[in-house]
Design a protein around this motif. Sequence first.
Motif, PDB file in Angstrom:
ATOM      1  N   VAL A   1      37.631  36.903  61.376  1.00  0.00           N
ATOM      2  CA  VAL A   1      38.393  38.137  61.186  1.00  0.00           C
ATOM      3  C   VAL A   1      37.938  38.816  59.902  1.00  0.00           C
ATOM      4  N   GLU A   2      38.024  40.138  59.869  1.00  0.00           N
ATOM      5  CA  GLU A   2      37.732  40.867  58.635  1.00  0.00           C
ATOM      6  C   GLU A   2      38.779  40.511  57.582  1.00  0.00           C
ATOM      7  N   VAL A   3      38.356  39.849  56.536  1.00  0.00           N
ATOM      8  CA  VAL A   3      39.247  39.532  55.418  1.00  0.00           C
ATOM      9  C   VAL A   3      38.905  40.488  54.287  1.00  0.00           C
ATOM     10  N   ARG A   4      39.897  41.269  53.879  1.00  0.00           N
ATOM     11  CA  ARG A   4      39.661  42.351  52.922  1.00  0.00           C
ATOM     12  C   ARG A   4      40.308  42.040  51.575  1.00  0.00           C
ATOM     13  N   LEU A   5      39.526  42.135  50.539  1.00  0.00           N
ATOM     14  CA  LEU A   5      40.034  42.019  49.176  1.00  0.00           C
ATOM     15  C   LEU A   5      40.654  43.356  48.809  1.00  0.00           C
ATOM     16  N   ALA A   6      41.953  43.365  48.582  1.00  0.00           N
ATOM     17  CA  ALA A   6      42.673  44.634  48.466  1.00  0.00           C
ATOM     18  C   ALA A   6      43.297  44.792  47.086  1.00  0.00           C
ATOM     19  N   GLY A   7      44.486  45.391  47.029  1.00  0.00           N
ATOM     20  CA  GLY A   7      45.091  45.769  45.762  1.00  0.00           C
ATOM     21  C   GLY A   7      45.267  44.620  44.789  1.00  0.00           C
ATOM     22  N   GLY A   8      45.055  44.906  43.508  1.00  0.00           N
ATOM     23  CA  GLY A   8      45.270  43.931  42.453  1.00  0.00           C
ATOM     24  C   GLY A   8      44.075  43.069  42.116  1.00  0.00           C
ATOM     25  N   ARG A   9      42.945  43.272  42.796  1.00  0.00           N
ATOM     26  CA  ARG A   9      41.791  42.392  42.550  1.00  0.00           C
ATOM     27  C   ARG A   9      41.266  42.533  41.125  1.00  0.00           C
ATOM     28  N   GLU A  10      41.210  43.747  40.617  1.00  0.00           N
ATOM     29  CA  GLU A  10      40.685  43.948  39.267  1.00  0.00           C
ATOM     30  C   GLU A  10      41.588  43.307  38.216  1.00  0.00           C
ATOM     31  N   ILE A  11      42.891  43.350  38.460  1.00  0.00           N
ATOM     32  CA  ILE A  11      43.866  42.846  37.505  1.00  0.00           C
ATOM     33  C   ILE A  11      43.882  41.320  37.465  1.00  0.00           C
ATOM     34  N   HIS A  12      43.805  40.703  38.642  1.00  0.00           N
ATOM     35  CA  HIS A  12      44.017  39.257  38.719  1.00  0.00           C
ATOM     36  C   HIS A  12      42.730  38.439  38.839  1.00  0.00           C
TER      37      HIS A  12
END
Length: 380
Positions: A269-280
């Motif tokens: 399945v398409e697993v998408r790195l989404a919101g908050g990646r830059e922060i965490h």
Amino acid sequence: MDLLETLVGKGLRREPLSRAEALAVLETSDDELLDVVAAAGKVRRHWFGRRVKLNYLVNLKSGLCPEDCSYCSQRLGSKAGVLTYTWLKPDEAAAAAEAGVAGGAKRLCLVASGRGPTDRDLERVAGIIAAIKERDEDVEICACLGLLSGAQAGRLQEAGVHAYNHNLNTAEAAYADICTTHEFGDRVDTVRQTKEAGLSACSGLIAGMGESDADLVDVVFALRDLDVDSVPVNFLIPFEGTPMAERWALTPQRCLRILAMVRFVCPDVEVRLAGGREIHLRTLQPLALHVVNSIFLGDYLTSEGQAGKADLDMIADAGFEVEGTARTTLPEHRRSSTPNDAPEREQNSDARPPQPPGPARADLVTLRRRGAGTPLPPNA
């Protein structure tokens, strides 16, 4: 590790994980982290090669939502100070979308705050899609408009929508802790309605809201049972002015383990790195590309992401390539199959309590002040 060898084998054969195996991924130590990422990377490369799909968000209507989701900066009673504006005009939305496509985005995610769309709202969205398609007829359109009926899903498909996003966010058992104005079942019903209408189902989660390992496994297994095509994994952005402003419980290592668990449970399945990646994830963002095959480009709905060029540089530096419009994201068997019956879920009471929150880092959250709804150019 025997566990990782087993998980890789299951991922390559599309065999379902047990709850105990999924929990074991989350319980691995930091010393084992690179082994976990490498194992998940084998599964990712088997199904998606070294391609990274770029998605771009356009916030069509921002703020003033009547729902009380505790994590959301647009929630009822939010004091987060985010941009608030009513529906963008078709030419404004198309201009914002064009910037994302020019930056390399293959899919546009059209989002509007609110419980769900009215029929008039659907016609507005149809007009916006027509304006976007006039500039680029090949771009994929994903809509995210809240709770949806089957008839409304059908109208969106007629308008040119390819996929519909409606995240489950957290486990059913924990849902009442984050929202009281609708229920977990309402979200599941919307995902089912969109699938029945022929739309590709996009549904994911938010980590870092105080959930246990068992909660994380529960929500990912629920997504697997729904047989969604795309799983966005968000990491809580603790906006000042929301009930979760002080909740800083994630580390980069924890985020990578969560992503790996999702990949093993949903291998093709398409697993998408989404919101908050830059922060965490911070400086470990490139490692996540070995697990996920999709990211958002540039800014999010109400917060700013890193510069679009930095995203592209990160992909290239890590040895990956941007997925072009000529490539189909999902493997062939997912494009031609019908939804499977939901597999039985193995009961396991193992759980690790939530980690204590770290110190608040409000300095890492930058409110969006550019792009849609402003006179400034978007970040793409």
